[in-house]
Motif scaffolding. Structure first.
Motif, PDB file in Angstrom:
ATOM      1  N   ILE A  91       4.136   5.294   3.292  1.00  0.00           N
ATOM      2  CA  ILE A  91       4.901   4.102   2.952  1.00  0.00           C
ATOM      3  C   ILE A  91       5.483   4.246   1.548  1.00  0.00           C
ATOM      4  O   ILE A  91       4.789   4.637   0.608  1.00  0.00           O
ATOM      5  CB  ILE A  91       4.030   2.823   3.008  1.00  0.00           C
ATOM      6  CG1 ILE A  91       3.455   2.636   4.411  1.00  0.00           C
ATOM      7  CG2 ILE A  91       4.838   1.599   2.578  1.00  0.00           C
ATOM      8  CD1 ILE A  91       4.491   2.352   5.487  1.00  0.00           C
ATOM      9  N   LEU A  92       6.782   3.918   1.416  1.00  0.00           N
ATOM     10  CA  LEU A  92       7.430   3.782   0.121  1.00  0.00           C
ATOM     11  C   LEU A  92       7.752   2.315  -0.080  1.00  0.00           C
ATOM     12  O   LEU A  92       7.843   1.547   0.879  1.00  0.00           O
ATOM     13  CB  LEU A  92       8.739   4.575   0.075  1.00  0.00           C
ATOM     14  CG  LEU A  92       8.760   6.012   0.567  1.00  0.00           C
ATOM     15  CD1 LEU A  92      10.180   6.557   0.514  1.00  0.00           C
ATOM     16  CD2 LEU A  92       7.826   6.869  -0.258  1.00  0.00           C
ATOM     17  N   ALA A  93       7.949   1.935  -1.325  1.00  0.00           N
ATOM     18  CA  ALA A  93       8.446   0.594  -1.620  1.00  0.00           C
ATOM     19  C   ALA A  93       9.561   0.736  -2.640  1.00  0.00           C
ATOM     20  O   ALA A  93       9.600   1.714  -3.395  1.00  0.00           O
ATOM     21  CB  ALA A  93       7.341  -0.304  -2.159  1.00  0.00           C
ATOM     22  N   ILE A 135       9.426   0.718   3.052  1.00  0.00           N
ATOM     23  CA  ILE A 135      10.074   1.797   3.807  1.00  0.00           C
ATOM     24  C   ILE A 135       8.997   2.659   4.466  1.00  0.00           C
ATOM     25  O   ILE A 135       8.228   3.341   3.777  1.00  0.00           O
ATOM     26  CB  ILE A 135      10.950   2.669   2.893  1.00  0.00           C
ATOM     27  CG1 ILE A 135      12.003   1.815   2.187  1.00  0.00           C
ATOM     28  CG2 ILE A 135      11.604   3.800   3.682  1.00  0.00           C
ATOM     29  CD1 ILE A 135      12.777   2.557   1.110  1.00  0.00           C
ATOM     30  N   ASN A 136       8.948   2.602   5.792  1.00  0.00           N
ATOM     31  CA  ASN A 136       8.066   3.485   6.548  1.00  0.00           C
ATOM     32  C   ASN A 136       8.765   4.839   6.672  1.00  0.00           C
ATOM     33  O   ASN A 136       9.862   4.937   7.228  1.00  0.00           O
ATOM     34  CB  ASN A 136       7.784   2.886   7.922  1.00  0.00           C
ATOM     35  CG  ASN A 136       6.793   3.720   8.719  1.00  0.00           C
ATOM     36  OD1 ASN A 136       7.036   4.887   9.009  1.00  0.00           O
ATOM     37  ND2 ASN A 136       5.674   3.115   9.093  1.00  0.00           N
ATOM     38  N   LEU A 137       8.145   5.888   6.160  1.00  0.00           N
ATOM     39  CA  LEU A 137       8.810   7.186   6.087  1.00  0.00           C
ATOM     40  C   LEU A 137       9.162   7.725   7.470  1.00  0.00           C
ATOM     41  O   LEU A 137      10.233   8.317   7.652  1.00  0.00           O
ATOM     42  CB  LEU A 137       7.933   8.199   5.341  1.00  0.00           C
ATOM     43  CG  LEU A 137       8.606   9.537   4.995  1.00  0.00           C
ATOM     44  CD1 LEU A 137       9.817   9.319   4.095  1.00  0.00           C
ATOM     45  CD2 LEU A 137       7.619  10.484   4.327  1.00  0.00           C
ATOM     46  N   ASP A 150       0.845  -1.203   0.000  1.00  0.00           N
ATOM     47  CA  ASP A 150       0.000   0.000   0.000  1.00  0.00           C
ATOM     48  C   ASP A 150       0.878   1.250   0.000  1.00  0.00           C
ATOM     49  O   ASP A 150       0.716   2.174   0.799  1.00  0.00           O
ATOM     50  CB  ASP A 150      -0.944   0.014   1.198  1.00  0.00           C
ATOM     51  CG  ASP A 150      -2.020   1.088   1.072  1.00  0.00           C
ATOM     52  OD1 ASP A 150      -2.312   1.508  -0.068  1.00  0.00           O
ATOM     53  OD2 ASP A 150      -2.545   1.535   2.118  1.00  0.00           O
ATOM     54  N   ALA A 151       1.834   1.266  -0.929  1.00  0.00           N
ATOM     55  CA  ALA A 151       2.830   2.339  -0.993  1.00  0.00           C
ATOM     56  C   ALA A 151       2.340   3.488  -1.864  1.00  0.00           C
ATOM     57  O   ALA A 151       1.741   3.280  -2.920  1.00  0.00           O
ATOM     58  CB  ALA A 151       4.143   1.792  -1.544  1.00  0.00           C
ATOM     59  N   GLY A 152       2.636   4.696  -1.416  1.00  0.00           N
ATOM     60  CA  GLY A 152       2.308   5.865  -2.224  1.00  0.00           C
ATOM     61  C   GLY A 152       3.276   6.077  -3.365  1.00  0.00           C
ATOM     62  O   GLY A 152       2.949   6.705  -4.366  1.00  0.00           O
TER      63      GLY A 152
END
Length: 332
Positions: A194-196, A142-144, A111-113
């Motif tokens: 969230i990033l991926a 990656i949780n910002l 569920d990454a932006g």
């Protein structure tokens, strides 16, 4: 599987466009729309676009507009996308065939932006010149908040990323500005929880012979304007107290990116004007020379990791050896 929209701005790239579009129409992701925006090209780019639109009407949407620059062409595409996720591909570059399928899978999995992949620089013979790893030593998810250092470490290319469409609801690329990626992408990142990322080299960036020798001008000053826009948004964000990360962003995107551009400025008067602007930028932000020399990116000293010619240029610059710098520039 969600739908992905890929925006391809086109301006006078008739010799490179077919390879770019071939790489997109052959994507393994089936639900993909390709918005090709002809930004007032004066060569045969329009004919190439029409050929592909005729051959792949279910995938390619072709548009013609008056010339307005890269940002304007991207924004034109953003106003017309129908996908849930958005990507950008420059019209002289090309991508690997599984890029958007695999990046979409990562976006949905976490569920990454925003999803990030690695970049290869290639020459016109398709030979790899350089590999650019984007977020090494970081997890796939990656949780910002937990890994906020990524804000100052990330390279802010638009083309090696996949974005949730929602990020662009209130945001657009700044028209008539150069270095529009530095201006916008950090703002989008601040909206992502969230990033991926994948360590796969999906994006192939063409280092064209004509772009290597092109004249560098005072338009490089737009780097500072881009950083200023990001600073304003940063200070109104939930991360406003992360002063060290902001300082590192200013060093990486403001100082080092500017120096990378300045290294190719051959006009003496322009060089002096831009040199003075850099001094003001550093002074206004209380950036000390030792901060810049010691700056680390992904826990490694950035200066020491540079190629030899860049390293020499930067060290001469920091030492104030302008005469030697001018001699070096004439040889680049």
């Amino acid at each position: 599987m969600a739908k992905v929209s890929v925006i391809v701005p086109v301006y006078n790239v008739e010799g490179y466009l077919a390879k770019c579009l071939d790489s997109l129409v052959s994507q393994t992701l089936e639900d993909l729309e390709i918005l090709v925006v002809n930004d007032g090209s004066t060569d045969r780019s329009a004919a190439v676009i029409q050929y592909y639109a005729d051959q792949y009407p279910e995938k390619i949407k072709a548009f013609d507009k008056d010339n307005g620059g890269l940002s304007d062409a991207r924004n034109y595409g953003l106003d017309r996308v129908t996908g849930d996720y958005i990507g950008f591909v420059d019209s002289d570059d090309y991508v690997e065939e599984t890029m958007f399928q695999e990046m979409l899978q990562l976006a949905q999995k976490h569920d990454a932006g925003m999803v990030i992949c690695n970049i290869r620089k290639v020459n016109e013979q398709c030979k790899v010149v350089q590999e650019l790893r984007q977020v090494p030593n970081m997890p796939e998810k990656i949780n910002l908040v937990e890994h906020f250092s990524v804000f100052s470490d990330l390279s802010y290319f638009a083309c090696n990323k996949l974005f949730k469409k929602e990020l662009f609801q209130q945001k657009r690329f700044k028209k008539s500005a150069h270095f529009e990626d530095i201006q916008l992408i950090p703002q989008l990142l601040l909206e992502c929880h969230i990033l991926a990322q994948t360590q796969t080299f999906f994006y192939n960036y063409l280092e064209r012979s004509d772009s290597i020798t092109k004249t560098h001008t005072e338009r490089g000053l737009d780097i500072f304007r881009a950083v200023e826009d990001v600073e304003q948004v940063f200070r109104n964000s939930p991360f406003a107290e992360k002063h060290t990360v902001l300082k590192n962003f200013q060093i990486f995107e403001g100082v080092y990116s500017f120096l990378a551009y300045l290294a190719f400025v051959k006009d003496e008067d322009v060089f002096r004007t831009m040199d003075a602007a850099l001094s003001r930028f550093m002074q206004d932000r209380h950036l000390r020379m030792k901060d810049i020399l010691k700056y680390k990116r992904f826990d490694k000293n950035y200066l020491l990791s540079l190629p030899l010619k860049k390293k020499i240029f930067y060290l001469l610059f920091f030492a104030g050896q302008k005469t030697l710098i001018r001699k070096l520039i004439t040889q680049i």
